[in-house]
Design an enzyme around this catalytic site. Sequence first.
Site, PDB file in Angstrom:
ATOM      1  N   ASP A 179       0.860  -1.185   0.000  1.00 43.13           N
ATOM      2  CA  ASP A 179       0.000   0.000   0.000  1.00 43.13           C
ATOM      3  C   ASP A 179       0.899   1.239   0.000  1.00 43.13           C
ATOM      4  OD1 ASP A 179      -3.263   0.122   1.398  1.00 43.13           O
ATOM      5  OD2 ASP A 179      -2.211   1.759   0.389  1.00 43.13           O
ATOM      6  N   ASP A 285      -2.769   4.797  -2.344  1.00 43.03           N
ATOM      7  CA  ASP A 285      -3.766   5.421  -1.471  1.00 43.03           C
ATOM      8  C   ASP A 285      -4.112   6.834  -1.943  1.00 43.03           C
ATOM      9  OD1 ASP A 285      -5.159   5.228   1.157  1.00 43.03           O
ATOM     10  OD2 ASP A 285      -3.944   6.990   1.565  1.00 43.03           O
ATOM     11  N   GLU A 343      -6.329   4.263  -5.813  1.00 43.47           N
ATOM     12  CA  GLU A 343      -7.593   4.555  -5.140  1.00 43.47           C
ATOM     13  C   GLU A 343      -7.968   5.972  -5.538  1.00 43.47           C
ATOM     14  OE1 GLU A 343      -7.693   5.652  -1.119  1.00 43.47           O
ATOM     15  OE2 GLU A 343      -9.580   4.658  -0.703  1.00 43.47           O
ATOM     16  N   HIS A 414     -11.253  -2.249   3.731  1.00 42.00           N
ATOM     17  CA  HIS A 414     -11.035  -1.887   5.138  1.00 42.00           C
ATOM     18  C   HIS A 414     -11.695  -0.566   5.497  1.00 42.00           C
ATOM     19  CE1 HIS A 414      -8.222   0.313   2.786  1.00 42.00           C
ATOM     20  NE2 HIS A 414      -7.900   1.051   3.810  1.00 42.00           N
ATOM     21  N   ASP A 415     -12.312   0.083   4.509  1.00 45.67           N
ATOM     22  CA  ASP A 415     -12.928   1.398   4.752  1.00 45.67           C
ATOM     23  C   ASP A 415     -14.438   1.342   4.800  1.00 45.67           C
ATOM     24  OD1 ASP A 415     -10.537   3.162   2.668  1.00 45.67           O
ATOM     25  OD2 ASP A 415     -10.541   2.777   4.825  1.00 45.67           O
TER      26      ASP A 415
HETATM   27  O1  TEU Z   1      -9.115   6.086   2.014  1.00 46.65           O
HETATM   28  C1  TEU Z   1      -9.483   7.350   1.484  1.00 46.65           C
HETATM   29  C2  TEU Z   1     -10.914   7.379   1.410  1.00 46.65           C
HETATM   30  O2  TEU Z   1     -11.469   7.736   0.417  1.00 46.65           O
HETATM   31  C3  TEU Z   1     -11.616   6.791   2.569  1.00 46.65           C
HETATM   32  O3  TEU Z   1     -11.130   7.373   3.750  1.00 46.65           O
HETATM   33  C4  TEU Z   1     -13.039   7.130   2.411  1.00 46.65           C
HETATM   34  O4  TEU Z   1     -13.114   8.510   2.073  1.00 46.65           O
HETATM   35  C5  TEU Z   1     -13.779   6.962   3.687  1.00 46.65           C
HETATM   36  O5  TEU Z   1     -13.258   5.924   4.426  1.00 46.65           O
HETATM   37  C6  TEU Z   1     -15.194   6.690   3.262  1.00 46.65           C
HETATM   38  O6  TEU Z   1     -16.000   6.994   4.356  1.00 46.65           O
HETATM   39  C7  TEU Z   1      -7.728   5.858   2.061  1.00 46.65           C
HETATM   40  C8  TEU Z   1      -7.523   4.616   2.903  1.00 46.65           C
HETATM   41  O7  TEU Z   1      -8.178   3.511   2.268  1.00 46.65           O
HETATM   42  C9  TEU Z   1      -8.112   4.884   4.264  1.00 46.65           C
HETATM   43  O8  TEU Z   1      -8.034   3.719   5.087  1.00 46.65           O
HETATM   44  C10 TEU Z   1      -7.326   6.018   4.908  1.00 46.65           C
HETATM   45  O9  TEU Z   1      -7.949   6.345   6.131  1.00 46.65           O
HETATM   46  C11 TEU Z   1      -7.313   7.260   4.001  1.00 46.65           C
HETATM   47  O10 TEU Z   1      -7.042   6.967   2.640  1.00 46.65           O
HETATM   48  C12 TEU Z   1      -6.199   8.198   4.444  1.00 46.65           C
HETATM   49  O11 TEU Z   1      -4.968   7.595   4.155  1.00 46.65           O
END
Ligand code: TEU
Length: 614
Positions: A179, A285, A343, A414-415
């Site tokens: 990542d 990310d 992403e 994971h989000d």
């Molecule tokens: O996620 C970015 C992101 O778009 C998510 O945070 C999303 O906006 C949110 O969870 C939806 O409610 C990436 C990673 O996947 C996330 O785990 C990190 O917290 C974030 O970036 C910051 O690095």
Amino acid sequence: MLTLDDKVKDLYKNPVGHDIIEKLLLTMGKSSFLVKNPIVSNMKLETLVKLAGDKISYDFAEKVMELVNAEEDIPVMQRGKISKRWWKEAVFYQIYPRSFLDTNGDGIGDLRGIIEKVDYLKDLGVDAIWLSPVYDSPNDDNGYDIRDYRKIMAEFGTMEDFDELLKKLHEKDMKLIMDLVVNHTSDEHEWFKEALRDENSKYRDYYFFRKGTKTENGKNLPPNNWRSFFAGSAWNYYKNEDIWALHLFSKKQMDLNWDNENVRNDVIDMINWWLDKGVDGFRMDVISLISKKPELPEGDEKIGEMMGITGIENYYYGPHLHEYLREIRARAFDPHRAFSVGETPGLGMEMCKLITGEERKELDMVFCFDHLETPGHGKYEDYEYDLNYFRDFIINWTENYGDNRRMALFYDNHDNPRMISKITHNKELYEPLAKLLALMQFTLKGTPFVYQGEEMGISNYEFTSMDQITDVEGKGTYAELLLKMSAGEAFHTVVSGTREHARVLLPWNSTRLPEHEGLDVPVYPSVTKCYKDLIALRRSDLAFAYGDFYCISKKKDKFVYKRSYEGREYIIDCNLSGEPIKAYNVGMVWELIYTTGSDGDMLAPYEARIYKLT
Ligand code: TEU
Ligand code: CA
């Protein structure tokens, strides 16, 4: 150059305009057909703004036109010939290490836990692992706030453990995707600490340090109205230095200034350091956020409302994005023939086309999130997700993304909460539903990404208190909700969308974080077997990876489609509902080669079948 004198259909032809209109309709819960209606499509944009009244301000319209006119390119569409790549045939499995497997009893997953499960993953049929961050971090955002890019987080183990994992995966002919979190670093990273300490340091310009303003009574105001994805202002104030610094995410995740070529050089060096170690590529990310409009202009409140975050139009598809993506690819990924999946929050299909087309030389693939909520619904909302929307989304992307691009097929990560819990609240149906999702994921035209635990049929947890929510996003959201609702309502809202559902240690061993003591969900061995069988079936015929896709039926609650390749044909018949429905009548020449249920003339709730042309 598009102006407000042009028509809606002209705006819709532009890739940025298309995606903004689609996003607007999605948030309003309206269908795209609205924009194809001749009265709307031939309407002057000026008229639309007038008709929209207070919904669309002229300011909003001007900002949209600015974004639209910044993109001259129209995506190239290619059909038929699909280039052969390992990552188009592979099944990926995302591991969120903190919640995967704990081997030393501290309730935190670790690298040794992953090493222990390599054989399990190989046996499941997984080809590649996407490993969420394992770098040294203070864990304000569980590793997405990196303090040292070349060091392994102590809780997860050592660099020797990492090297052992990489070696074992390669011995098993599996790949490892790391990542890459380079939109921001931790505020404990050396670069940031140095930058804050000395305004003449070369690292000062690695970040966005800006003077704020002061009100008459001396109150300090941030440089602009941008909001953080994790609630609150996107600016930290440093009193001693009387300076502000930008953080789009948590207060400890400080945005890097990609316009500074020293930043680009240091990041590219770090990427090459990992690729030289043999890592096979990266998930990148929020990579679409790295280019900000240099003057960091105020965010339009209307756009902020539409996109869920004020200021986003100034960085979600920034002025140098394509240039930086090409630079990273040319200087790091291509020399190592490494894989990249970005992403790209907030980008729709047309803008994703301009980031992933093979002719663009930017990213191999992207994660688009527009299928994760049905129209008119938001992440923090307790509603039943309608699989008919998922079907239509998939058909649209499969038919319009082009064969010079590759879709990522995923439900969980994971989000987000678990998709099976979003679709139905009837726990009796979790088992067949998990199998339906798997069967579509492995027979549709795209690259499957399985999130850890999906193969067990893991669903959402029954959280009973905010004490169980450890995630910075959940906590920030709760604090913000308390300003406008009761603690009970705020808690229920957080639980409906919290990332915590995806961040509880998998149930294959007993240790838990204290906050997660006693949390349990059922697991279904039959689902794991279903994943294993379907991954094997997908691997058995390249028709699933490369074959043509044809939708046979998309009647309500039905999804019947055909995959064909080099004369081999498959029909997939899916029941998208929790009620029995008539099975598709395939006729004599089709042999039933897989079913998640039976072979009768009715499909049970969420039952799916695969037929092969004999
Ligand atoms: O996620 C970015 C992101 O778009 C998510 O945070 C999303 O906006 C949110 O969870 C939806 O409610 C990436 C990673 O996947 C996330 O785990 C990190 O917290 C974030 O970036 C910051 O690095
Ligand atoms: Ca541990």
